[in-house]
Design an enzyme around this catalytic site. Structure first.
Site, PDB file in Angstrom:
ATOM      1  N   LYS A  11       0.855  -1.203   0.000  1.00 19.38           N
ATOM      2  CA  LYS A  11       0.000   0.000   0.000  1.00 19.38           C
ATOM      3  C   LYS A  11       0.878   1.235   0.000  1.00 19.38           C
ATOM      4  CE  LYS A  11       0.845   1.273   4.542  1.00 19.38           C
ATOM      5  NZ  LYS A  11       1.660   2.414   4.932  1.00 19.38           N
ATOM      6  N   PRO A 102       9.630  -4.396   0.096  1.00 19.62           N
ATOM      7  CA  PRO A 102      10.722  -4.152   1.048  1.00 19.62           C
ATOM      8  C   PRO A 102      10.196  -3.944   2.473  1.00 19.62           C
ATOM      9  CG  PRO A 102      10.673  -2.446  -0.680  1.00 19.62           C
ATOM     10  CD  PRO A 102       9.531  -3.368  -0.946  1.00 19.62           C
ATOM     11  N   GLY A 105       9.702  -0.165   4.766  1.00 15.72           N
ATOM     12  CA  GLY A 105       9.594   0.802   3.675  1.00 15.72           C
ATOM     13  C   GLY A 105       8.310   1.617   3.692  1.00 15.72           C
ATOM     14  N   GLY A 106       7.468   1.425   4.731  1.00 11.40           N
ATOM     15  CA  GLY A 106       6.214   2.182   4.780  1.00 11.40           C
ATOM     16  C   GLY A 106       5.201   1.712   3.756  1.00 11.40           C
ATOM     17  N   GLY A 109       3.982  -4.142   3.962  1.00 13.73           N
ATOM     18  CA  GLY A 109       4.171  -5.528   3.533  1.00 13.73           C
ATOM     19  C   GLY A 109       3.785  -6.543   4.603  1.00 13.73           C
ATOM     20  N   GLY A 110       4.297  -6.364   5.812  1.00 12.26           N
ATOM     21  CA  GLY A 110       3.993  -7.306   6.900  1.00 12.26           C
ATOM     22  C   GLY A 110       2.507  -7.326   7.222  1.00 12.26           C
ATOM     23  N   SER A 111       1.888  -6.160   7.211  1.00  9.39           N
ATOM     24  CA  SER A 111       0.451  -6.078   7.507  1.00  9.39           C
ATOM     25  C   SER A 111      -0.360  -6.761   6.414  1.00  9.39           C
ATOM     26  CB  SER A 111       0.017  -4.609   7.605  1.00  9.39           C
ATOM     27  OG  SER A 111       0.710  -3.970   8.634  1.00  9.39           O
ATOM     28  N   ASP A 144      -2.494  -1.177  10.472  1.00  8.55           N
ATOM     29  CA  ASP A 144      -3.019  -1.130   9.101  1.00  8.55           C
ATOM     30  C   ASP A 144      -3.300  -2.520   8.511  1.00  8.55           C
ATOM     31  OD1 ASP A 144      -0.374  -1.687   8.755  1.00  8.55           O
ATOM     32  OD2 ASP A 144       0.128   0.154   7.698  1.00  8.55           O
TER      33      ASP A 144
HETATM   34  O1  C5P Z   1       0.295  -0.842  14.874  1.00 11.29           O
HETATM   35  P1  C5P Z   1       1.680  -0.971  14.358  1.00 11.29           P
HETATM   36  O2  C5P Z   1       2.378  -2.210  14.854  1.00 11.29           O
HETATM   37  O3  C5P Z   1       1.772  -0.808  12.880  1.00 11.29           O
HETATM   38  O4  C5P Z   1       2.466   0.274  14.960  1.00 11.29           O
HETATM   39  C1  C5P Z   1       3.870   0.323  15.020  1.00 11.29           C
HETATM   40  C2  C5P Z   1       4.266   1.483  15.907  1.00 11.29           C
HETATM   41  O5  C5P Z   1       3.939   2.735  15.261  1.00 11.29           O
HETATM   42  C3  C5P Z   1       3.542   1.540  17.234  1.00 11.29           C
HETATM   43  O6  C5P Z   1       4.206   0.791  18.209  1.00 11.29           O
HETATM   44  C4  C5P Z   1       3.564   3.017  17.571  1.00 11.29           C
HETATM   45  O7  C5P Z   1       4.830   3.385  18.090  1.00 11.29           O
HETATM   46  C5  C5P Z   1       3.468   3.668  16.203  1.00 11.29           C
HETATM   47  N1  C5P Z   1       2.086   4.058  15.840  1.00 11.29           N
HETATM   48  C6  C5P Z   1       1.497   5.153  16.435  1.00 11.29           C
HETATM   49  N2  C5P Z   1       0.231   5.518  16.091  1.00 11.29           N
HETATM   50  C7  C5P Z   1      -0.456   4.830  15.152  1.00 11.29           C
HETATM   51  C8  C5P Z   1       0.123   3.712  14.520  1.00 11.29           C
HETATM   52  C9  C5P Z   1       1.401   3.342  14.883  1.00 11.29           C
HETATM   53  O8  C5P Z   1       2.111   5.806  17.295  1.00 11.29           O
HETATM   54  N3  C5P Z   1      -1.690   5.209  14.814  1.00 11.29           N
END
Ligand code: C5P
Length: 321
Positions: A11, A102, A105-106, A109-111, A144
């Site tokens: 995404k 990757p 990479g934002g 992928g893992g999600s 996500d």
């Molecule tokens: O939910 P996810 O594992 O993708 O989030 C990774 C990290 O990104 C969280 O531990 C948090 O530090 C940060 N995050 C956040 N606010 C969000 C999503 C993620 O602070 N809405």
């Protein structure tokens, strides 16, 4: 024995506004995400009921963990636990992941791998859970993951897990610039907080964005690439560019080479621009790769899967056992 092979798309965050951190440490978001035509492949296979271990997971990328910390394993375990609680007798499972998206990479992928695992196992184990039920499990795995159960073009709020599909953007293609840097998401959010609290300027967003003020998505999704790009914002760019001046330079250079706006996806490191057509995207990707010596690929934006919408492309076949 049954085998199912699915493609898990990446995404991009076309638009990402971030509010001030909540007591939980998470940040409220308002983001428009679309899938892009860059895919990991997952193969799911049921094996003999008494197989040990009950779940075998392999991945072609030696840099990724294959233990219980991998999101695919967490998703499979969560679904299998729920199925057992519902009184189901489960076969053993083999899952193989081929990575092309990757990591760090934002691009989600893992999600996406986790969401694909939930969808696949719900079908393979004949649970056939509705999307809402899978989304409740998805939200426990990451912010996500739920998006990927819906896609291909959705507005996500809450911490990202509340998903509202909207029309696909009119631009059909994107150029992804993939610098091969892993940006740790928690670090980028921490830097976001520091920049707010230190009172330093944070781009257009000195106090955290006002998320209640939503764009008119219907209008936005109908704009050509040149009209849409100037409206798009990513509040995580200023903190990411402080953490990685190299990434900031790459963005500036890519904008110069292309003569168009380049944005970051999620917490980085991937950058993107949009084009209305495929030849434009391919030419732009070629120019960036040749001039800046960085990986750049043209990808379809929000590719529409064939019917049935949420499970294609899927191939299920019966094998000799
Ligand atoms: O939910 P996810 O594992 O993708 O989030 C990774 C990290 O990104 C969280 O531990 C948090 O530090 C940060 N995050 C956040 N606010 C969000 C999503 C993620 O602070 N809405």
């Amino acid at each position: 024995m049954h085998v199912m092979r699915l493609l898990a798309p990446a995404k991009i965050n076309l638009h990402l506004r971030v509010g001030a951190a909540l007591p939980s440490g998470f940040h409220p978001l308002l983001t428009w995400m679309t899938t892009v035509g860059l895919f990991d492949t997952l193969t799911f296979q049921t094996v003999d009921e008494r197989a040990e271990p009950a779940l075998q997971f392999t991945c072609d990328d030696p840099g990724l963990p294959t233990d219980g910390t991998n999101l695919v394993v967490r998703a499979a375990t969560a679904l299998a636990d729920a199925a057992r609680q519902a009184g189901r007798d489960l076969p053993g499972l083999r899952i193989a992941l081929t990575k092309r998206i990757p990591s760090g990479g934002g691009l989600g992928g893992g999600s996406s791998d986790a969401a694909t695992t939930l969808t696949a196992l719900s079908r393979l184990l004949r649970l056939d859970w509705p999307t809402d039920r899978l989304a409740a499990v998805a939200a426990t795995l990451g912010s996500d993951v739920a998006f990927f159960l819906h896609g291909p073009s959705s507005v996500c709020t809450g911490r990202g897990e509340i998903v509202r599909p909207i029309p696909r953007p009119r631009p059909r293609w994107a150029v992804l610039v993939l610098p091969g840097l892993a940006m740790p998401t928690p670090d980028v959010y921490r830097q976001f907080d520091r920049m707010r609290f230190d009172g330093k300027p944070l781009g257009s967003n000195p106090r955290g964005s006002d998320l209640a003020n939503e764009p008119d998505w219907g209008t936005w999704s109908d704009l050509s690439a040149d009209r849409l790009l100037p409206l798009l914002v990513n509040d995580l760019e200023p903190p990411a560019f402080v953490l990685s001046p190299q990434l900031a330079r790459l963005r500036t250079d890519a904008e110069q080479v292309l003569g168009r706006i380049v944005r970051m996806s999620g917490s980085g490191s991937s950058l993107f621009t949009l084009t209305d057509d495929e030849p434009g995207a391919r030419a732009a990707a070629g120019r960036v790769a040749a001039r800046l010596h960085v990986r750049a690929v043209a990808v379809e934006l929000a590719p529409v899967p064939a019917e049935p919408a949420k499970t294609e492309p899927v191939r299920t076949e019966r094998l000799e056992s």
